[in-house]
Design an enzyme around this catalytic site. Structure first.
Site, mmCIF file in Angstrom:
data_model
loop_
_atom_site.group_PDB
_atom_site.id
_atom_site.type_symbol
_atom_site.label_atom_id
_atom_site.label_comp_id
_atom_site.label_asym_id
_atom_site.label_seq_id
_atom_site.Cartn_x
_atom_site.Cartn_y
_atom_site.Cartn_z
ATOM 1 N N LYS A 108 1.312 -1.492 0.058
ATOM 2 C CA LYS A 108 -0.271 -0.171 0.337
ATOM 3 C C LYS A 108 0.418 0.895 0.173
ATOM 4 O O LYS A 108 1.908 1.079 0.314
ATOM 5 C CB LYS A 108 -0.743 -0.108 1.590
ATOM 6 C CG LYS A 108 -2.223 0.876 0.800
ATOM 7 C CD LYS A 108 -3.522 -0.098 0.559
ATOM 8 C CE LYS A 108 -4.476 1.469 0.564
ATOM 9 N NZ LYS A 108 -5.609 0.486 -0.735
ATOM 10 N N ASP A 113 -6.852 4.655 -5.233
ATOM 11 C CA ASP A 113 -7.677 4.343 -3.682
ATOM 12 C C ASP A 113 -8.139 5.199 -3.441
ATOM 13 O O ASP A 113 -8.711 6.292 -4.367
ATOM 14 C CB ASP A 113 -6.639 3.694 -2.652
ATOM 15 C CG ASP A 113 -7.224 3.753 -1.306
ATOM 16 O OD1 ASP A 113 -7.561 2.528 -1.282
ATOM 17 O OD2 ASP A 113 -7.404 4.178 -0.176
HETATM 18 P P1 NDP Z 1 -12.995 7.454 -3.337
HETATM 19 O O1 NDP Z 1 -11.567 8.905 -3.202
HETATM 20 O O2 NDP Z 1 -13.093 7.683 -4.662
HETATM 21 O O3 NDP Z 1 -13.864 8.079 -2.559
HETATM 22 C C1 NDP Z 1 -14.087 7.887 -1.670
HETATM 23 C C2 NDP Z 1 -15.654 8.169 -0.317
HETATM 24 O O4 NDP Z 1 -16.008 8.272 0.199
HETATM 25 C C3 NDP Z 1 -16.011 9.908 -1.453
HETATM 26 O O5 NDP Z 1 -17.380 10.177 -1.195
HETATM 27 C C4 NDP Z 1 -15.445 10.679 -0.032
HETATM 28 O O6 NDP Z 1 -15.893 11.416 0.210
HETATM 29 C C5 NDP Z 1 -15.583 9.804 1.434
HETATM 30 N N1 NDP Z 1 -14.799 9.696 2.408
HETATM 31 C C6 NDP Z 1 -13.519 10.120 2.496
HETATM 32 N N2 NDP Z 1 -12.882 10.139 3.835
HETATM 33 C C7 NDP Z 1 -14.541 10.383 4.155
HETATM 34 C C8 NDP Z 1 -14.462 10.903 5.781
HETATM 35 N N3 NDP Z 1 -13.417 10.699 6.790
HETATM 36 N N4 NDP Z 1 -15.541 10.869 6.374
HETATM 37 C C9 NDP Z 1 -16.747 10.359 5.140
HETATM 38 N N5 NDP Z 1 -16.250 10.238 4.084
HETATM 39 C C10 NDP Z 1 -14.972 10.269 3.432
HETATM 40 O O7 NDP Z 1 -12.121 6.376 -2.667
HETATM 41 P P2 NDP Z 1 -13.114 4.873 -3.058
HETATM 42 O O8 NDP Z 1 -14.219 4.506 -3.251
HETATM 43 O O9 NDP Z 1 -11.433 4.621 -4.244
HETATM 44 O O10 NDP Z 1 -12.439 3.640 -1.800
HETATM 45 C C11 NDP Z 1 -13.603 3.885 -0.668
HETATM 46 C C12 NDP Z 1 -13.245 3.008 0.437
HETATM 47 O O11 NDP Z 1 -12.972 1.881 -0.790
HETATM 48 C C13 NDP Z 1 -11.568 3.304 0.954
HETATM 49 O O12 NDP Z 1 -11.917 2.183 2.575
HETATM 50 C C14 NDP Z 1 -10.606 2.266 0.130
HETATM 51 O O13 NDP Z 1 -9.665 2.185 0.326
HETATM 52 C C15 NDP Z 1 -12.131 0.805 -0.022
HETATM 53 N N6 NDP Z 1 -11.343 0.271 -1.687
HETATM 54 C C16 NDP Z 1 -11.196 0.791 -2.726
HETATM 55 C C17 NDP Z 1 -11.234 0.337 -3.740
HETATM 56 C C18 NDP Z 1 -11.334 0.988 -4.967
HETATM 57 O O14 NDP Z 1 -10.911 -0.007 -5.951
HETATM 58 N N7 NDP Z 1 -11.114 1.972 -5.431
HETATM 59 C C19 NDP Z 1 -10.099 -1.545 -3.499
HETATM 60 C C20 NDP Z 1 -10.628 -1.620 -2.386
HETATM 61 C C21 NDP Z 1 -11.721 -0.999 -1.109
HETATM 62 P P3 NDP Z 1 -15.474 12.747 0.213
HETATM 63 O O15 NDP Z 1 -15.481 13.381 -1.434
HETATM 64 O O16 NDP Z 1 -16.335 14.331 0.150
HETATM 65 O O17 NDP Z 1 -13.608 13.125 0.696
#
Ligand code: NDP
Length: 446
Positions: free
Chosen positions: A127, A167
């Site tokens: 990571k 991520d």
């Molecule tokens: P994105 O950056 O595309 O989206 C993240 C989302 O979560 C946004 O809506 C963001 O809101 C919200 N968010 C982030 N931090 C916070 C917080 N502290 N409190 C509330 N909302 C929050 O990320 P992903 O969708 O790619 O990833 C989301 C999760 O999934 C992570 O945990 C990641 O590690 C996990 N993951 C992702 C994979 C992938 O293929 N993308 C694979 C496996 C796991 P805002 O825009 O306001 O920050």
């Protein structure tokens, strides 16, 4: 469980590594699950596999210096944690978010090793990321940051060495800039990053894969319990890559999506989100990079600073935003709201105590290392595509993704005990992944 298994205490080993709070909670969770497996296997004890999995192969930390639009010099941290390559090249995403610390990345890298093992694909765990905040930065600033980050990272990665992906804060735009810089510096176009834009060797279906995989896993949990997702009210948190595509497949399968969120607050949908609203939201979030507070629609209510969990009744919850976004009170609220199945789209969104609430109340709980493994599995398909100079169809990707998710579900079931009448998927996933890693560590010697 045997007496030996009950008495296996891995805590002193954990203390010796001095993990930060997030990393500690991840390894304590795994320790609890795998202690009986280690206690019954002397080759795991002799080879000290648990300890060897606690300490990463290496931690690379570097300075990232870049110039903002005003001509000022900006300085950030960059990291890559290469945790283990015992099952294949290090593989795991890059996170760009101001909250990123070495502790965050240790926990994510550790979890990634188990998740990647469960996929059955030949990939190790890693990571990386930075405390850089892409929010509010211009495209040019993001590009200059990515180029500066890759100036150092390119020394450490390679298609058979370490293959990073996206991520939080790292999507197609960032991967494109990172890969562009890698190609310029190294002359290689070898697919060293996954989640690439299609024109740079990306895979059709990669964007959808994590969210789709999570829904496929949740559907398998429901099916195993003699139920279906059709007609279920589905609460989702986040509105990023994972959340949006989880919503898409849940709706295709007849589910009604009743919430979404971002870090500013949540939206709820009186009768469930419509497909037109989802199309709009994907464009609003992915193209316009808007905030939910500025998005409205018929039957949509905005709740500033609220998490979704207590807002509406639901049957299924898919936390898809970030770590520890479901704490004890949230878990209790989910139970009160009628939720029977929780599948983690994000990495460790539910705290240990939240998971305990689910177990005590008989809520089926699918941990992220199983439920969101579709993303990394599909990244591995992208590696296959690039190595073979091939071009996969979306159907091929989706069929294989479904197979992998169902196989992960089977592995969880076959390794899981029953707790309060419910399958303990958390323990099943930890044990399933651990045994693959442990066998490989024993086989490679010291
Ligand atoms: P994105 O950056 O595309 O989206 C993240 C989302 O979560 C946004 O809506 C963001 O809101 C919200 N968010 C982030 N931090 C916070 C917080 N502290 N409190 C509330 N909302 C929050 O990320 P992903 O969708 O790619 O990833 C989301 C999760 O999934 C992570 O945990 C990641 O590690 C996990 N993951 C992702 C994979 C992938 O293929 N993308 C694979 C496996 C796991 P805002 O825009 O306001 O920050």
């Amino acid at each position: 469980m045997t007496t030996a298994a009950c008495s296996m205490n891995l805590n002193p080993l954990i203390d010796a590594v001095k993990p930060g709070p997030l990393y500690r909670s991840a390894i304590e969770e795994v320790a609890e699950s795998v202690a009986p497996v280690i206690a019954e296997n002397t080759s795991y004890q002799d080879a000290r596999v648990f300890e060897r999995l606690l300490i990463p192969d290496r931690v690379i930390r570097f300075r990232v210096e870049w110039v903002n639009d005003q001509g000022g010099v900006e300085v950030n941290f960059g990291w890559r944690i290469e945790h283990t390559n015992v099952l294949g090249p290090y593989k795991g995403g890059l996170r760009f978010h101001p909250s990123v610390t070495e502790d965050t990345l240790h926990f994510l890298a550790y979890e990634q090793c188990f998740k990647n093992a469960l996929t059955g694909q030949p990939i190790g765990g890693g990571k990386g990321g930075s405390n850089f905040n892409p929010k509010g930065k211009s495209d040019n600033e993001v590009m200059r940051f990515c180029q500066a980050f890759m100036r150092e990272l390119q020394r450490h990665i390679g298609p058979s060495v370490d293959v990073p992906a996206g991520d939080i804060g790292v999507g197609g735009r960032e991967i494109g800039y990172l890969y562009g810089q890698y190609m310029k510096i190294t002359k290689q176009r070898d697919g060293v990053l996954t989640g690439k834009p299609l024109g740079l060797g990306g895979l059709l279906g990669r964007s959808e894969a994590t969210g789709y995989g999570t829904v496929t896993f949740a559907e398998a949990m429901l099916k195993h319990a003699g139920d279906t997702i059709d007609g279920k009210r589905v609460m989702i948190s986040g509105s990023g890559n994972v959340a949006l595509y989880a919503a898409e497949l849940a709706m295709e399968k007849g589910g009604r999506v009743v919430t979404m969120s971002d870090s500013g607050g949540s939206v709820s949908f009186e009768k469930g989100m419509t497909s037109e609203q989802l199309r709009e939201l994907i464009d609003f979030k992915e193209v316009q990079r808007g905030r939910l507070k500025d998005w409205s629609g018929k039957g949509v209510s905005y709740h500033p600073e609220a998490r979704p969990w207590s807002l509406v009744d639901a049957d299924v919850a898919l936390p898809c935003a970030t770590q520890h976004e479901v704490e004890t009170d949230d878990a209790a609220a989910l139970v009160d709201r009628g939720v029977k199945v929780v599948a983690e789209g994000a990495n460790m969104p539910c705290t240990h105590s939240a998971r305990t609430v689910f177990h005590m109340k008989g809520v089926l709980f699918g941990p992220g290392k199983a439920a969101n493994a579709g993303g990394v599995a599909t990244s591995c398909f992208e590696m296959h595509q690039n190595a073979a100079h091939d071009s996969w169809t979306k159907d091929r990707t989706m069929d294989k993704l479904t197979d992998v998710m169902l196989e992960i579900h089977e592995q969880c079931i076959s390794n899981a005990p029953m707790v309060n009448g419910a399958v303990d998927y958390g323990v099943g996933a930890d044990r399933g992944g651990f045994v693959k890693l442990a066998d490989a560590i024993v086989a490679m010697g010291v």
